[in-house]
Design a protein around this motif. Structure first.
Motif, PDB file in Angstrom:
ATOM      1  N   THR A 185       1.033  -0.991  -0.054  1.00 15.52           N
ATOM      2  CA  THR A 185      -0.154   0.007  -0.008  1.00 15.52           C
ATOM      3  C   THR A 185       0.577   0.982  -0.142  1.00 15.52           C
ATOM      4  OG1 THR A 185      -1.740  -1.712   0.775  1.00 15.52           O
ATOM      5  CG2 THR A 185      -2.174   0.940   1.911  1.00 15.52           C
ATOM      6  N   LEU A 186       2.285   1.239   1.266  1.00 22.36           N
ATOM      7  CA  LEU A 186       2.862   2.383   0.881  1.00 22.36           C
ATOM      8  C   LEU A 186       3.610   2.568  -0.188  1.00 22.36           C
ATOM      9  CD1 LEU A 186       4.308   1.918   4.569  1.00 22.36           C
ATOM     10  CD2 LEU A 186       2.312   3.752   3.937  1.00 22.36           C
ATOM     11  N   GLN A 235       2.474   1.384  -3.784  1.00 25.09           N
ATOM     12  CA  GLN A 235       1.787   2.255  -4.745  1.00 25.09           C
ATOM     13  C   GLN A 235       1.002   3.335  -4.376  1.00 25.09           C
ATOM     14  OE1 GLN A 235      -2.124  -0.566  -3.716  1.00 25.09           O
ATOM     15  NE2 GLN A 235      -1.245  -2.254  -4.593  1.00 25.09           N
ATOM     16  N   GLN A 236       1.102   4.072  -2.407  1.00 22.82           N
ATOM     17  CA  GLN A 236       0.996   5.480  -2.580  1.00 22.82           C
ATOM     18  C   GLN A 236       2.315   6.206  -3.416  1.00 22.82           C
ATOM     19  OE1 GLN A 236      -0.557   5.556   1.538  1.00 22.82           O
ATOM     20  NE2 GLN A 236      -2.325   4.620   0.816  1.00 22.82           N
ATOM     21  N   ARG A 292       5.112   6.188  -0.943  1.00 22.85           N
ATOM     22  CA  ARG A 292       5.434   6.876   0.560  1.00 22.85           C
ATOM     23  C   ARG A 292       6.882   6.683   0.572  1.00 22.85           C
ATOM     24  NH1 ARG A 292       1.631   9.728   3.095  1.00 22.85           N
ATOM     25  NH2 ARG A 292      -0.960   9.331   3.087  1.00 22.85           N
TER      26      ARG A 292
END
Length: 196
Positions: free
Chosen positions: A11-12, A14-15, A17
């Protein structure tokens, strides 16, 4: 070969970050993925297609996640202010576990203090940082000998630190986030009094 997509880092990633990575790959342990770098906590407003650095980051991040597990098992990082803890918690919402080990070295925590702060069922170890690095402070906290890790690769060092961190059971003064805000001092300039 562990893929980032199979870990809680997905998730991180993909974002966008996970920044300035020194390590962003499987470690030497099967099923384990490591990250060392910066974590963007708050993005700057973008105009047209210009890319701006984040407004807020967690720096010197050392983290590890296991494939197939929904949570990051271990994180250590530097926060410029204790206040950033709330933002960090929001960014990592759903990616942390009550059994995970999370060490936050904060610029504006009294150098003689160590705290435990629980936010939404997740426990964070809050530690001061003087002029050292998160890596060096962790080695000291976890009783790891720098000389023994010298020859290990970055992934190997991350494994060793993560293994020791996961066994950590030190007890620090429990305080609330609000108490931490009251006790935190001004943010120190870490480059002050350093030779040019």
């Amino acid at each position: 070969m562990t893929d980032i997509k199979d870990t809680a880092f997905a998730t991180l990633d993909q974002q966008g970050r996970l920044l300035n990575a020194v390590l962003k790959s499987p470690t030497e342990r099967p099923g384990r993925y490591g990250f060392r770098g910066e974590l963007a906590l708050k993005f700057a407003q973008q105009f047209a297609d210009e890319k701006r650095p984040p407004e807020m980051t967690a720096d010197q991040v050392i983290a590890m996640a296991n494939a197939g597990e929904p949570a990051i098992a271990f994180i250590a990082c530097y926060l410029h202010s204790f206040e950033y803890l709330k933002t960090l918690r929001e960014v990592l919402d759903g990616l942390l576990s009550p059994t995970g080990k999370y060490f936050l070295f904060c610029n504006n925590i009294d150098l003689l203090s160590k705290y435990t702060v629980e936010l939404d069922g997740i426990t964070f170890q809050i530690l001061p940082i003087d002029e050292s690095t998160v890596y060096n402070e962790l080695l000291e906290l976890l009783y790891l000998e720098k000389s023994e890790l010298k020859k290990a690769s970055t992934a190997g060092k991350t494994d060793k630190v993560a293994d020791a961190a996961l066994k950590f059971d030190g007890k620090f003064d429990p305080i609330t986030y609000e108490q931490g805000l009251e006790r935190m001092g001004p943010v120190r300039n870490r480059n002050e009094n350093r030779p040019v």
